[in-house]
Design a protein around this motif. Structure first.
Motif, PDB file in Angstrom:
ATOM      1  N   THR A 244       0.814  -1.225   0.000  1.00  0.00           N
ATOM      2  CA  THR A 244       0.000   0.000   0.000  1.00  0.00           C
ATOM      3  C   THR A 244       0.843   1.269   0.000  1.00  0.00           C
ATOM      4  O   THR A 244       0.300   2.368  -0.105  1.00  0.00           O
TER       5      THR A 244
ATOM      6  N   GLU B  62       2.640   2.370   2.577  1.00  0.00           N
ATOM      7  CA  GLU B  62       2.775   2.964   3.902  1.00  0.00           C
ATOM      8  C   GLU B  62       4.219   2.913   4.382  1.00  0.00           C
ATOM      9  O   GLU B  62       4.677   3.781   5.114  1.00  0.00           O
TER      10      GLU B  62
ATOM     11  N   GLU C 211      -5.151   2.684  -8.774  1.00  0.00           N
ATOM     12  CA  GLU C 211      -5.602   3.201  -7.482  1.00  0.00           C
ATOM     13  C   GLU C 211      -7.108   3.393  -7.560  1.00  0.00           C
ATOM     14  O   GLU C 211      -7.617   3.990  -8.511  1.00  0.00           O
TER      15      GLU C 211
ATOM     16  N   ARG D 147      -4.302   9.416   9.526  1.00  0.00           N
ATOM     17  CA  ARG D 147      -3.577   8.955   8.339  1.00  0.00           C
ATOM     18  C   ARG D 147      -3.160  10.143   7.469  1.00  0.00           C
ATOM     19  O   ARG D 147      -2.064  10.153   6.885  1.00  0.00           O
ATOM     20  N   ALA D 148      -4.016  11.146   7.391  1.00  0.00           N
ATOM     21  CA  ALA D 148      -3.668  12.337   6.610  1.00  0.00           C
ATOM     22  C   ALA D 148      -2.433  13.029   7.198  1.00  0.00           C
ATOM     23  O   ALA D 148      -1.546  13.483   6.457  1.00  0.00           O
TER      24      ALA D 148
ATOM     25  N   ASP E  19       0.606  10.876   6.361  1.00  0.00           N
ATOM     26  CA  ASP E  19       0.997  11.041   4.957  1.00  0.00           C
ATOM     27  C   ASP E  19       1.679  12.382   4.725  1.00  0.00           C
ATOM     28  O   ASP E  19       2.629  12.484   3.933  1.00  0.00           O
ATOM     29  N   ALA E  20       1.196  13.417   5.417  1.00  0.00           N
ATOM     30  CA  ALA E  20       1.729  14.760   5.182  1.00  0.00           C
ATOM     31  C   ALA E  20       3.086  14.980   5.849  1.00  0.00           C
ATOM     32  O   ALA E  20       3.950  15.671   5.291  1.00  0.00           O
TER      33      ALA E  20
ATOM     34  N   GLY F 135       4.989  12.354   7.731  1.00  0.00           N
ATOM     35  CA  GLY F 135       5.830  11.198   7.970  1.00  0.00           C
ATOM     36  C   GLY F 135       5.716  10.694   9.404  1.00  0.00           C
ATOM     37  O   GLY F 135       4.983  11.259  10.232  1.00  0.00           O
TER      38      GLY F 135
END
Length: 883
Positions: free
Chosen positions: A49, A51, A207, A455-456, A459-460, A462
């Motif tokens: 994925t 991640e 995706e 999660r946002a 992702d933004a 690290g």
């Protein structure tokens, strides 16, 4: 070809083609959406994925899997199994369709003498997604397959996604034609029994966006890096290569089935019902072995409940086959010997595995005896009343009070032609779960942060720069704040929020160690840290209560762990390791920790053991632990690969998931060597003391030790010393003589109680004779009655009432009422009175305006004002004429 050889050939084939052989993961998975690994790709999910960065470009593994959604179908068909193994090869942005197809075709058709499986190429069919013209072309080019044996299928069969936004892509499945004796001709679209699927190739190239489940979602575009995820069913391939009809007849399963048939005195293949039960036993015994091997413990929730259910279904299937003795001691060793070539730990850990399995069977056999009696009585009542549905509250009573699983209630009720009110049962279960959730919420202030928002942030920005092993204080920045309803820009005094920092010194609750306490301070805000968690891999969150000012996203802050708290936490966690080692030193290697919890000053440790530990054994364990402290054993930390740690003898705690590099904590070198991510002292003496405070049962075959640690341990011992001193002073005896003196006092008290009981019984008999002699007939009823009042308890009133009743004239209806000085009333009727139509419960309810109850012969109630007792007793004769 034996299953173990199929497994080895697969790994050797891909290792020779540049794939890193990755050990299979334990069945319990840290993924919050799964109880167990249910597919070969699950351990690789973070790499597929995006991640996490994959540590290798291509990998191969043989993964144990458990799926429980089809557990009711196990045995009924020959295609469902709760435990299976998946051989897989994976590419992380390396090769794609051409190579994946070539690898699968080569290994499947390569001659056995050259390391392949030797399948006949002319009997292999493949399916592709109807839109995947590229895959069709690859199959024609690589395998020279004719178009007739390349079957187009739709999204349901040949397009993969995880059911949520993320990677997706078409699939290509390989099928083998097992011949006309097993079904119709025409390929897998016609008959999937004759044409058995044995390999699935997933081409992750797109995706997907938001959508309802696994179909009907938009495909957003190509992935920046395409991956390959394949799965070859090990049991499916064994079925093909061993020439048997189904997976129950392969070499790793059939011997368990045959042994079960031998014990039960039945023949497999002779009749459908016994065959179903034999397949249930064969599957479930193997599944239980593998779950126990990976540290799952039978219990009432989550993974433990699944294991408990599987064990109980196997045991009950053997009883249905007519075998009444303990079955697992006969069957589990067979499964062990079958699985040990691929999983040596099932043999090396067998003593521990067997102890838990046999203990669970013993407990269930007792539950079955008791619960069956209650269920049979409930079903008999339903049928006597002319009904066909067992009320939900009766099913809930069996589950909640007797530990009788509802699936077992459903099965056994159905066997007697009665359904179960599942809606009523479910409503009661949901109410109970909601109470449990409410209790949990009450213990935790604040809620769990929105995973999407977290999660946002991950992702933004690290992963969190986590410094808990290095320091107690960091200069940090608030990356985001999340309230109950989602992200917020700021939080004010009194509010509770979840904060994500770029850097954190706080230990997040894991491995049994409670999270750190402390504070977060900024230029315009102060906050108390209530909880620290790791909701996503690499992300640390902090639940805060703002105690002053306003905290905003983007603020620079100082994050500081409470040093006293951390010291206590280190002492407790190191103390847990010390106690675990002492436990194994005294009881042996099977006393392996299966769960723990530690916080400053306190620890608890669960371990498998049958029977309570004696005072002497507890003393030996405590002494062994404190001996390590007195020797001031050094505490060290080393990093190494998981195979290196296992070779060193480090203990891996069950239920934990470990990466390629693991952290090994040693206390005194080999004396205590465990894989652990917690915080620890530098020397054992810094623990202070280990004082055992309790030992108890936490389920069949499981015990729990609790201990006070450090200052709290010394305080506990001081209180115990003071208590002993006060008792010695009160008894006027030296402390060393207290056990004998107290035993003598208890013996004298017991003798006194027995003498008092004899005197009371004699007095009751004398008074009962007097009351019976003075009984008179109530006018116009023909019933002999007598009444009395006692100063004692309701039990004494009941004993007197029964004694008088038994002395009334034989053959004549009789009624006895006895009241207590505290407002209780007991009414006893003899058999002739009941036969004449009187009912004790109805009479008591009339006397007490609906309060009380009982049976036709004996009833009681309470709440009678003292000044009304005499009047109520006087009303009894009049009621007899109106009953």
């Amino acid at each position: 070809m034996r299953t173990a050889d199929i497994r080895t050939r697969f790994l050797d084939f891909f290792a020779a083609r540049g794939h890193t052989v990755v050990p299979g993961a334990p069945l319990p998975t840290p993924d919050p959406t799964l109880l167990f690994v249910n597919a070969g790709m699950v351990p690789f999910k973070p790499y597929l994925t995006g991640e996490q960065a994959p540590p290798w470009p291509r990998a191969t593994s043989v993964q144990k899997c458990v799926r429980t959604l089809d557990i009711e179908e196990v045995g009924k068909t020959t295609r469902h199994a709760s435990f299976f193994q998946m051989n897989g090869n994976f590419s992380f942005g390396d090769y794609f369709k051409e190579e994946a197809v070539a690898f699968a075709w080569d290994l499947s058709t390569r001659p056995v003498a050259d390391g392949g499986y030797g399948l006949d190429p002319d009997r292999i069919w493949v399916t592709v997604h109807h839109s995947d013209t590229e895959a069709r072309a690859v199959w024609r080019r690589v395998a020279d397959l004719p178009d007739a044996r390349i079957v187009d299928r739709g999204d349901e069969d040949n397009f993969w996604s995880m059911g949520v936004p993320g990677p997706c892509g078409p699939c290509s499945e390989l099928y083998y034609d097992r011949g006309p004796a097993l079904g119709r001709e025409g390929g897998p679209a016609v008959d999937e029994d004759r044409y058995m699927e044995f390999w699935n190739l997933v081409f992750m190239q797109y995706e997907r966006g938001e959508g309802p489940g696994k179909t009907g979602y938009p495909v957003l575009g190509e992935l920046p890096r395409r991956n390959i995820d394949t799965g070859m069913g090990l049991e499916r391939m064994a079925t093909l290569l061993q020439g048997v009809d189904n997976l129950y007849e392969t070499d790793e399963t059939r011997p368990v089935l045959d042994r079960a048939a031998e014990l039960a005195g039945v023949r497999y293949g002779a009749a459908p019902e016994p065959d179903i039960r034999l397949r249930v036993v064969a599957d479930h015994v193997r599944t239980a072995l593998m779950l126990l091997s990976d540290g799952v413990t039978p219990g009432n929730e989550g993974r433990g409940y699944v294991l408990r259910r599987i064990v109980r279904r196997a045991v009950r299937a053997m009883r249905q086959l007519g075998y009444q003795d303990p079955a697992l001691p006969e069957l589990l060793p067979v499964a062990r010997d079958l699985m040990a070539p691929g999983y040596p730990e099932v043999a090396t850990d067998y003593e521990r595995i067997a102890d838990r399995a046999y203990g669970e069977e013993d407990a269930f056999r007792a539950t079955l005896r008791q619960g069956t009696t209650v269920l049979d009585a409930a079903v008999a009542k339903v049928r006597a009343d002319g009904g066909l549905v067992l009320p939900g509250d009766r099913a809930f009573l069996l589950h909640d009070t007797y530990g009788f699983p509802v699936d077992l209630t459903l099965e056994m009720a159905a066997e007697q032609g009665v359904e179960v009110d599942r809606e009523g049962f479910t409503a009661l279960m949901n109410a109970q779960r909601e109470r449990a959730r409410a209790d949990a919420r009450a213990r935790k202030s604040g809620g769990t942060a929105d995973t999407t928002a977290l999660r946002a942030l991950l992702d933004a920005h690290g992963p969190t720069d986590w410094r808990a092993w290095e320091t107690l204080t960091t200069e940090s920045r608030v990356l985001g704040l999340i309230g109950r309803d989602g992200p917020v820009a700021a939080a004010r005094e009194g509010e509770i929020v979840t904060a994500v920092l770029d850097r954190s010194p706080f230990y997040a609750e894991s491995g049994g160690q409670e999270s750190d306490a402390g504070r977060i301070s900024g230029a315009s805000a102060e906050a108390e840290v209530l909880d620290v968690r790791r909701p996503l891999p690499g992300l640390v969150t902090h639940q805060l209560r703002i105690t002053a000012g306003e905290l905003a996203a983007g603020d620079p802050v100082v994050a500081a762990v409470d040093p006293e708290w951390r010291l206590g936490a280190r002492q407790a966690h190191s103390g847990t390791h010390v106690l675990h080692a002492a436990l194994r030193e005294i009881l042996g290697p099977t006393a392996l920790q299966s769960g723990s919890y530690n916080r400053p000053g306190h620890l608890r440790l669960d371990f498998p053991w049958r029977g309570a530990l004696s005072t002497a054994v507890r003393g030996e364990i405590e002494e062994a632990a404190n001996r390590a402290l007195r020797r001031d054993l050094p505490v060290g930390v080393r990093w190494m690969t998981l195979p290196e740690a296992k070779e060193l003898g480090a203990l891996a705690l069950f239920g934990e998931t470990y990466g390629e590099k693991v952290r090994v904590v040693e206390i005194g070198g080999a004396w205590s060597r465990e894989l652990c991510g917690g915080t620890h002292v530098e020397h054992a003496s810094q623990i202070g003391t280990v004082a055992l405070t309790a030992e108890s049962s936490v389920g069949a075959g499981m015990r729990r030790l609790e201990a006070a640690i450090g200052v709290e341990g010394f305080g506990y011992l001081a209180r115990e010393r003071d208590l002993v001193s006060r008792i010695a002073e009160q008894l006027g005896a030296p402390k060393a003589e207290l056990p004998e003196r107290i035993a003598g006092l208890l013996d004298r008290l017991k003798a006194t109680d027995q003498e008092n009981a004899r005197l009371k019984a004699r007095a009751t008999a004398v008074r009962a004779a007097e009351l019976a002699a003075g009984a008179v007939e109530a006018d116009g009823t023909g019933v002999v009655t007598t009444t009395a009042t006692v100063d004692g308890s309701p039990d004494e009133a009941r004993a007197l009432a029964l004694a008088v009743r038994d002395r009334l004239p034989a053959g004549r209806p009789g009624a006895v009422a006895v009241a207590t000085g505290t407002g209780g009333l007991v009414l006893a009727l003899n058999r002739p009175a009941v036969e004449a139509g009187l009912h004790a419960s109805a009479l008591v309810k009339r006397l007490l305006s609906g309060r009380g109850g009982g049976s036709a012969e004996l009833a009681q109630g309470g709440g009678v004002p003292r000044d009304r007792i005499a009047g109520l007793l006087a009303e009894l004769p009049g009621l007899l004429t109106r009953d």
